[in-house]
Design an enzyme around this catalytic site. Structure first.
Site, PDB file in Angstrom:
ATOM      1  CG  HIS A 188      -0.517   0.114   2.513  1.00 24.33           C
ATOM      2  ND1 HIS A 188      -0.191   1.308   3.086  1.00 24.33           N
ATOM      3  CD2 HIS A 188      -0.295  -0.831   3.454  1.00 24.33           C
ATOM      4  CE1 HIS A 188       0.203   1.092   4.337  1.00 24.33           C
ATOM      5  NE2 HIS A 188       0.160  -0.191   4.587  1.00 24.33           N
TER       6      HIS A 188
ATOM      7  CG  ASP B 288       2.616   0.356   7.778  1.00 24.99           C
ATOM      8  OD1 ASP B 288       2.114  -0.142   6.761  1.00 24.99           O
ATOM      9  OD2 ASP B 288       1.943   0.699   8.776  1.00 24.99           O
TER      10      ASP B 288
ATOM     11  CD  GLU C 213      -3.347  -1.252   5.576  1.00 24.34           C
ATOM     12  OE1 GLU C 213      -3.681  -2.203   6.282  1.00 24.34           O
ATOM     13  OE2 GLU C 213      -2.723  -0.268   6.027  1.00 24.34           O
ATOM     14  CD  GLU C 214      -1.346   2.385   7.575  1.00 24.54           C
ATOM     15  OE1 GLU C 214      -2.087   1.919   8.451  1.00 24.54           O
ATOM     16  OE2 GLU C 214      -0.173   2.012   7.402  1.00 24.54           O
TER      17      GLU C 214
ATOM     18  CG  ASP D  12       0.600  -3.662   5.141  1.00 18.41           C
ATOM     19  OD1 ASP D  12       1.542  -2.920   5.480  1.00 18.41           O
ATOM     20  OD2 ASP D  12      -0.583  -3.436   5.427  1.00 18.41           O
TER      21      ASP D  12
ATOM     22  CG  HIS E 145       0.648   2.664  12.589  1.00 13.57           C
ATOM     23  ND1 HIS E 145      -0.662   2.350  12.882  1.00 13.57           N
ATOM     24  CD2 HIS E 145       0.903   2.098  11.387  1.00 13.57           C
ATOM     25  CE1 HIS E 145      -1.162   1.610  11.886  1.00 13.57           C
ATOM     26  NE2 HIS E 145      -0.229   1.440  10.972  1.00 13.57           N
TER      27      HIS E 145
END
Lengths: 477, 477
Positions: free
Chosen positions: A288, A300, A334-335, A362, A434
C-alpha cells in the site's frame, strides 16, 4: 488518467495477448529460471532506490495529502519507465488532517503547586477535535471493555484511558501480528465504545513495543455524531497515569484539533506486466502506497510497494515474460479505510475467476523466511519447487493458512482468490510501525533484496504454474 | 533557609560532635556491619519510592523552573523526615526556557511540488532564537571542525549541521562515556564555532544511540553577542539530510524560540548525617537534582539523587552512626552551568582539608559493577574489605583513576579531594539521556537497590576509614 479501470484493463489484456502470441515463448516454471530470478534480485539495489525516492523525496503520504498525490505520480512514473501499462484507478478516500496535540495532567495527588505533568500523545486517525483551547476532564483508566462497561456513570464526561500493554514477548516469540491485533482492537473499538457511553475523549496506550516515549498512531472507529477526540499516549505516559492513579484521582487538560474533511480524490496505481499465453489471467503483487503522517512509512508500507515494483524490474532485466499477467498494485488508503482495496474489488468482481492469486506485502521489511498462502491443503505440494529455490537464501518456508487476512486483498480473498504474503520477521516491526520512527534507515538494504527475491520468485511462480490452485478453502466447503 | 552555608554547617558540626561523644560508640569498618548495610539496602524500596516521588510528582526540573524549585522542597523535606540536618545553599542559575521548535526542508533536488520534509529537532540549552516566524537558509553539512573551517565562506548565513554519529558500538564495548564525550564536544563547541564564522544557525546530530527519531538535548556553548539558534536533530533526520545533500543543495526553514532569561535563584540541597569522633570531617555523597526539560530525568540524575538519599535511609534503619559526617548533596544546575558545584566549592574552599572524599553518581541507574575513585595507587589496597563485601552482589570492582572527572565534584577534585563514583553499565544510558524517554519505567528497581547498596557501603566505608587516603594524584606530584 481517470478512465474507468474496467475498460482500460480489458484493452490492456487484449493488446498484450495479441503481442504475446507473436513475440514470446511462454517459459516453464523451471528451477534454472527461478534461480536466475532469485540471484538477480539479490544483486539489485533498484527497489531500495525506489524506496529512498518514496521516503526521502515524498515522505509521509496519508490519504488525501499532497504526499499521497505525489507518491501516486512517482510510482506511476517509475512503472512507466519500466514499460509497464499503468492505470490510475480513482478512489475516494477519507481526508483526515492532524492538528495541534498536547496534554497535561493538571490535578493529581501529591502535585506540587504550579506543577503539571506533560503527557505525550498523538491523535488517532478519524479522531474528533477538542475545543481549540482544549478540554479538562477527569481521567478514568480501564484495562478491558468489561471494566469500561462496569465503570458506567464514571465514564460520562471523562477522558477514558485504555491502558493495555503491547505484548512484546509475544512478538519476540514470532506472533507479532496477533500481539498487534489485540492492542489494535482496543484502539479501533475502544474510543467508539467510550463515545457511546458519553466519554469526553478517549486515549489508548500505544500499540507497539517501543520504549522511547513515542506515540503510535492508527485508525480509530469513532463515527460522525459521536466523533470524540481520540489519541494514543506513549506507553511511558500510560504507565505514569496508572501510577499516579494509585495515589488518587487525575484530571487532564487535553487539546486535539484534527479535521475530518470531505472525502478526497486519489488513486490506486495499477501497473500491468503483460502475460503471454494466459495473459487474461492475473497475478496481483502489491503493497500500500499511503502511510501514516508521522513518518515516511519506510517499513509500512514502503517496503511492500518497493518490493512489488522490484518484481517487474527483476523480470525486465532478465527479459522474462510471464504466462499470466503480473499486476503490480500500489493500493491507496490501507491505513484508514482500505478504500483502494474495496474499489478494486468493486471494479473487478465480475472477473474474479481471472484472478489466479494475489500477493500482498504489508508486514514490513524484516528478514523474510518464506511465504504464506491461503490455498487448500492439497495445493501445498505444488509449491515444492518454489520452496527449493528460496531455501538457499533462508526463505524456503511455506505456511499454508485458511485465510491470509491481508487488508487490501481482503475482499478478493473473501471472494475466493488465494492470497499470498511474504513471511517476515516482524518482531521489531511494531516498535516502529505508525510512529515518527518508521524511516528509511530502519530498512536493511540486504533484507529488502531478499524481500524482492521472495516477491519476484513467488509472483513468477504463480504466473507460470501449470496447476490450477483453485480458490481459498472457505469457498470450497 | 537562605542562611550562609558556612555558619550553618559549623553549628551543625559542633552540635553533632557534642552529641556523639555521649550517645554513640564509633563503629569500626568491620565486615559484619558492611554486610548488614549491603543486605539491608538490597531489601529496601525506599530509594525507588523517592525516585518515583521526584519523577512522577515533580517531573522535569531544569534550572530556574518551577519543577526545580519543587524538587528542592521535596528532597529537603524527605531528608528532614529522616532527621538529617538540611541546609539550602543559594545558587544563582542560568534560566533558559524552551519555546516553539520546528523545521522543514523546503528545497531539495527531486522535491515534488507542494512537498516539504519535516525535520525533528529540539533546541539545545542556551540556544538563541530565530525570528518568531522562523528563518530560511541553505544547509551546510560537516563532519568535523576542520571541514567546517574549510567551508569558510559557505558557512556565512547558512544553517550548519554537524553530522557526527554516536558510536554505539563503542558504548556497547563499555566505553559509553568517551563515546558520549566525542559527540558532546561537537554539541558544545560546534554551534559557537559556527556562530563565530557567521552561521545563521547550527544543528548537531543527537548525541546518543536511540533509533526512535527522538532528539537528545544538552548544553551548547553559544554566548551572548553571537547566540545563534542551535538544536539537535534526530539521527534519522541527520541521515535524511545527508542523503538528500547527495542529490543536491538543501534549504531549511527553522523556527526556534527559546528564551534566555536573567539568572534565577535556586539551591543545592545539603543534608548532613552527623559523624561521631571525626564529625568535623566530611564525606560527600551526591547526585544532581536538576534535569533537562524534555523528560522526568529518572536516570539523569534521579537515580543519583535517590541513591545518595538512600545512604541515609539505610544507615538510619540500622541505627549506624558514622565517624565522619556524611553529607548528602543534591546539586543544582549540573546540566547547564554546574553552578551548584562551583558555589559549594567557593563556600568551602578554606575547608577542603576537612573533605575526606566526595562521591558523585551521574551515570544513570544501570547495573553497578563496583566503584571508581581518584586515589593514588598506594591507597588501593585499603579498599580490599569494601570490594569483598560488594563482591557477592556483583559489584566488587574498584577502578582507580587519576581523575574521576565528575561534573559537580570537579572543583573539589581539582583541588585535591578524592572523588568516587559507582561504576555502572551505561551502555544503554545515552539512548535515553537528555531525551523525552528518560522516565521512571526505564529504571530497574532491582538495579537501584544494588546502586544504593554500593553507594551506602562506599560512603560508610569512607566515613569510617582509619587510613588517611590523602589527596588525588595531581596534588601529590
Amino acid at each position: 488518467m481517470k478512465s474507468v479501470i474496467k475498460n482500460s484493463l480489458s484493452l490492456t489484456v487484449l493488446a498484450t495477448s495479441l503481442l504475446a502470441v507473436g513475440a514470446y515463448a511462454a517459459p516453464a516454471n523451471d528451477p534454472a529460471t527461478l534461480a536466475q530470478i532469485r540471484d538477480n534480485a539479490m544483486k539489485s539495489d533498484w527497489a531500495y532506490e525506489r524506496l529512498a525516492d518514496l521516503t526521502d523525496l515524498v515522505g509521509p503520504r496519508l490519504s488525501g495529502s499532497a504526499g499521497a498525490a505525489a507518491a501516486v505520480e512517482q510510482v506511476a512514473d517509475a512503472m512507466r519507465k519500466l514499460g509497464a501499462k499503468v492505470t490510475l484507478q480513482p478512489v475516494k478516500v477519507p481526508h483526515w488532517v492532524r492538528g495541534a496535540e498536547s496534554a497535561e495532567l493538571v490535578e493529581y495527588t501529591g502535585r506540587p503547586a504550579g506543577i503539571t505533568q506533560k503527557v505525550v500523545l498523538t491523535a488517532l486517525g478519524g479522531s474528533g477535535a477538542t475545543p481549540a483551547a482544549g478540554l479538562t476532564a477527569p481521567v478514568v483508566i480501564v484495562r478491558s471493555f468489561e471494566e469500561l462497561k462496569a465503570k458506567g456513570a464514571q465514564v460520562k464526561g471523562s477522558i477514558v484511558l485504555f491502558d493495555v500493554a503491547f505484548d512484546q514477548e509475544m512478538a519476540n516469540r514470532g506472533h507479532a501480528g496477533p500481539a498487534y491485533g489485540h492492542g489494535a482492537g482496543f484502539r479501533f473499538a475502544g474510543p467508539k465504545l467510550a463515545a457511546d457511553m458519553g466519554a469526553a475523549a478517549a486515549l489508548v496506550r500505544s500499540v507497539g513495543g517501543a520504549d522511547y516515549r513515542i506515540p503510535h498512531t492508527g485508525a480509530t472507529g469513532v463515527v460522525e455524531g459521536a466523533r470524540i477526540p481520540a489519541a494514543a499516549v506513549t506507553s511511558e505516559d500510560a504507565m505514569l497515569m496508572s501510577r499516579l492513579s494509585v495515589r488518587g484521582p487525575l484530571k487532564m487538560h487535553l487539546t486535539l484539533t484534527p479535521q475530518n474533511l470531505p472525502d478526497a480524490d486519489s488513486f490506486n496505481v495499477i501497473a500491468d506486466w503483460p502475460g503471454t499465453d494466459k495473459a487474461d489471467e492475473v497475478v496481483i503483487v502489491s503493497g500500500h502506497l499511503d502511510s501514516w503522517d508521522l513518518a515516511t512509512g519506510a517499513h509500512d508500507d514502503g517496503t511492500g510497494v518497493a518490493g512489488a515494483m522490484g518484481v517487474i524490474d527483476t523480470l525486465k532485466k532478465l527479459n522474462l515474460k510471464p504466462r499470466r499477467t503480473i499486476r503490480v498494485i500500489a493500493w491507496m488508503n490501507e491505513e484508514n479505510g482500505t478504500r483502494g482495496g474495496k474499489a478494486y474489488f468493486e471494479a473487478n468482481k465480475d472477473k474474479l475467476d481471472k484472478h489466479f492469486a494475489a500477493i500482498e506485502s504489508d508486514s514490513g521489511g524484516g528478514r523474510p523466511f518464506g511465504f504464506i498462502g491461503s490455498v487448500t491443503p492439497p495445493m501445498v505440494k505444488y509449491f515444492a519447487p518454489l520452496k527449493d529455490v528460496l531455501e538457499p537464501i533462508g526463505a524456503g518456508i511455506f505456511e499454508r493458512r485458511d485465510i491470509a487476512g491481508a487488508a487490501d486483498t481482503g475482499p478478493l480473498e473473501r471472494a475466493g482468490v488465494p492470497v499470498f504474503e511474504p513471511l517476515v520477521d516482524s518482531s521489531a516491526y511494531f516498535n516502529y510501525h505508525h510512529t515518527p520512527a518508521d524511516t528509511l534507515d530502519k530498512v536493511n538494504p540486504y533484507e529488502l533484496k531478499r524481500h524482492v527475491a521472495v516477491m519476484t520468485s513467488l509472483t513468477w511462480y504463480l504466473a507460470n504454474m501449470d496447476e490450477n490452485i483453485g480458490r481459498v478453502a472457505p469457498q470450497q466447503d
